[in-house]
Design an enzyme around this catalytic site. Structure first.
Site, short mmCIF file in Angstrom:
data_model
loop_
_atom_site.label_atom_id
_atom_site.label_comp_id
_atom_site.label_asym_id
_atom_site.label_seq_id
_atom_site.Cartn_x
_atom_site.Cartn_y
_atom_site.Cartn_z
N GLY A 293 -2.49 -8.71 -8.23
CA GLY A 293 -3.57 -8.54 -9.21
C GLY A 293 -4.95 -8.99 -8.79
N GLU B 224 2.87 -10.56 -4.76
CA GLU B 224 2.95 -9.09 -4.71
C GLU B 224 1.56 -8.48 -4.70
OE1 GLU B 224 4.91 -8.20 -8.40
OE2 GLU B 224 6.53 -9.60 -8.03
N PRO B 225 0.71 -8.79 -3.74
CA PRO B 225 -0.64 -8.22 -3.78
C PRO B 225 -0.64 -6.76 -3.32
CG PRO B 225 -0.39 -9.61 -1.84
CD PRO B 225 0.93 -9.67 -2.58
N GLY B 226 -1.47 -5.96 -3.95
CA GLY B 226 -1.62 -4.55 -3.55
C GLY B 226 -3.07 -4.27 -3.22
N ARG B 227 -3.86 -4.08 -4.27
CA ARG B 227 -5.27 -3.69 -4.12
C ARG B 227 -6.04 -4.58 -3.14
NH1 ARG B 227 -8.03 -1.24 -8.32
NH2 ARG B 227 -6.38 -1.95 -9.71
N ARG C 175 -9.32 7.57 -9.89
CA ARG C 175 -9.68 6.35 -10.63
C ARG C 175 -10.89 6.53 -11.55
NH1 ARG C 175 -11.20 2.03 -8.68
NH2 ARG C 175 -10.10 0.65 -10.10
N CYS D 116 -11.62 21.96 -12.73
CA CYS D 116 -12.12 22.50 -14.02
C CYS D 116 -11.84 21.54 -15.16
CB CYS D 116 -11.48 23.85 -14.27
SG CYS D 116 -12.08 25.04 -13.10
N1 PLP Z 1 3.24 -6.33 -8.96
C1 PLP Z 1 3.46 -5.54 -10.02
C2 PLP Z 1 4.71 -5.72 -10.80
C3 PLP Z 1 2.53 -4.56 -10.38
O1 PLP Z 1 2.76 -3.78 -11.45
C4 PLP Z 1 1.35 -4.41 -9.61
C5 PLP Z 1 0.33 -3.43 -9.96
O2 PLP Z 1 0.30 -2.80 -10.96
C6 PLP Z 1 1.17 -5.24 -8.51
C7 PLP Z 1 2.13 -6.19 -8.20
C8 PLP Z 1 -0.02 -5.14 -7.61
O3 PLP Z 1 -1.21 -5.36 -8.26
P1 PLP Z 1 -2.57 -5.35 -7.45
O4 PLP Z 1 -2.64 -4.07 -6.71
O5 PLP Z 1 -3.61 -5.47 -8.47
O6 PLP Z 1 -2.53 -6.53 -6.53
#
Ligand code: PLP
Length: 430
Positions: free
Chosen positions: A248, A285-288, A324, A357
């Protein structure tokens, strides 16, 4: 050569001699070679984002599980797998992607509110590390599936701590009104139920409160709530091997100032140490924050269309390629590949829109640009939740993707062809 000036928040993207470069490569060269729209990612940027987390956790037991929904291209997964990352997945499809990219199944955690029995079976057969269970009924189903397979499923319960992450409502996930997790008031009861089920083995606890979080207060509050629960659950005789803090952490899209990963973790670890949990096994669990500012989407100006109320800059990337803005009214900076834009064009305020469109098909609003048809632009911060969220709406083939490593570039996804889009369709036989 002039000294390169990296764009704010994008240390690996800079103008060199007026040409916008990613690492050592001019983006215009990549656009010429591969066409537009085109996604381009910087390997160094992804690795330096990962290094900030690794610094933050130095000396601790931690498993970083990249939340691959942010960008699930195989080569991106391969890069993180090679650096020892595990993966946070949310579908059987994502599981197959991780395996195809060489990820270690034991480092996979499976999140999501709607896992099917088939997905559970597939994940159990693969030997994943943990299911992050999101409801009490999912506990029952997972136990049944595991018993039928003669095994026990390792689980953690995702707690909904009812903490406001102060982000866009569509990406808040830890509030009472969100579909995610088990309400923190019911968590102890849910753990007692889980511990009584024959097909489950309790291994951890987790939360994930939302995405694009720029303030550390919600994490600290959620951590306190999680630790209160850990105390209660372990007090009831159910040991927890790991604590998972979700993902997050936000990135700089438009002057946002999220904490650096290492600074955030210094604060969280101080809290964990103070409460006596500092030597536990942690998961995140980092993504963004690992990929968002590593990517750009290159696009070409097709037309400029002056209007009474608005001027439109019509580009060849659209909401299907980069959803987005249309989905969340999200801001992405848009910059010319040539510093200052086109010297022959007058600067105007444009809405940058795509060919789809829909009036909702816009990439940026009210942007000052000096452009003419044929000029190229880079949409910044496009490494996360952009290509991965793309669609084929309007029968538009998806863009190619390139990974840059210093002065080398690798095509990691070929541009889709329209015949790829028809592949699963049949005409009705007369
Ligand atoms: N973990 C869970 C369960 C998620 O649903 C998400 C994103 O929706 C993430 C991790 C990753 O979040 P972020 O990309 O904001 O770090």
């Amino acid at each position: 050569m002039t000294t390169p000036s990296p764009l704010p928040g994008h240390p690996h993207i800079a103008y060199r001699d007026d040409a916008l470069c990613i690492e050592s490569l001019p983006l215009a060269d990549l656009a010429r070679e591969h066409g537009t729209p085109l996604y381009v990612y910087s390997k160094a940027s992804m690795l330096s984002a990962l290094a900030a987390y690794q610094r933050g956790f130095a000396g601790r037991k931690v498993q970083i599980c990249y939340a691959m929904k942010a960008n699930s291209s195989l080569a991106v997964l391969q890069l993180f797998a090679q650096k020892g990352c595990g993966f946070d997945i949310v579908s059987g499809g994502e599981l197959q992607r991780v395996l195809a990219a060489g990820g270690d199944p034991r480092k996979i955690i499976f999140s999501g509110v709607g896992k099917t029995r088939a997905e559970m079976r597939e994940a159990l057969a693969t030997g994943i590390g943990c299911f992050n269970v999101e409801s009490e009924s999912e506990l029952d189903v997972l136990s049944e599936v595991a018993v039928a397979m003669g095994t026990r499923a390792p689980i953690s319960i995702r707690v909904n701590p009812n903490v406001d992450p102060k982000t866009h409502p569509y990406i808040s996930t830890g509030l009472k009104g969100n579909k995610f997790g088990v309400a923190h008031e019911r968590t102890l009861q849910a753990y007692q139920h889980a511990a009584s089920l024959p097909g489950l083995q309790v291994v951890g606890i987790d939360f994930h409160i939302g995405s694009q979080i720029t303030d550390d207060t919600p994490y600290l509050d959620a951590t306190d709530r999680l630790l209160d629960l850990v105390q209660a659950i372990e007090g009831a005789g159910i040991p927890l091997h790991h604590l998972d803090f979700g993902g997050g952490l936000g990135i700089n899209y438009n002057g946002d100032t999220p904490p650096e990963a290492d600074a955030l973790w210094a604060k969280l670890l101080a809290k964990l140490d103070a409460r006596g949990y500092g030597d536990r096994q942690f998961m995140i669990e980092p993504g963004r924050s690992l990929v968002g500012n590593a990517g750009v989407c290159l696009t070409e100006v097709l037309y400029v269309k002056p209007g009474e109320q608005k001027n439109f800059c019509i580009v060849d990337a659209a909401m299907n390629d980069l959803p987005r803005p249309a989905m969340y009214q999200a801001f992405h900076a848009i910059v010319p590949l040539q510093a200052g834009g086109n010297a022959a064009a007058q600067e105007q305020i444009y809405d940058v829109v795509g060919p789809v469109c829909e009036s909702g098909d816009w990439i940026g609003r009210d942007r000052a640009l000096a452009v003419q048809p044929g000029d190229q632009l880079a949409v910044l911060s496009a490494g996360a939740y952009c290509s991965a969220m793309g669609s084929n709406y309007n029968t538009r083939a998806r863009p190619a993707e390139v990974l840059v490593d210093g002065s080398a570039s690798h095509l990691i996804r070929s541009r889709e062809t329209v015949t790829d889009l028809f592949r699963c369709e049949q005409l009705v036989k007369a």
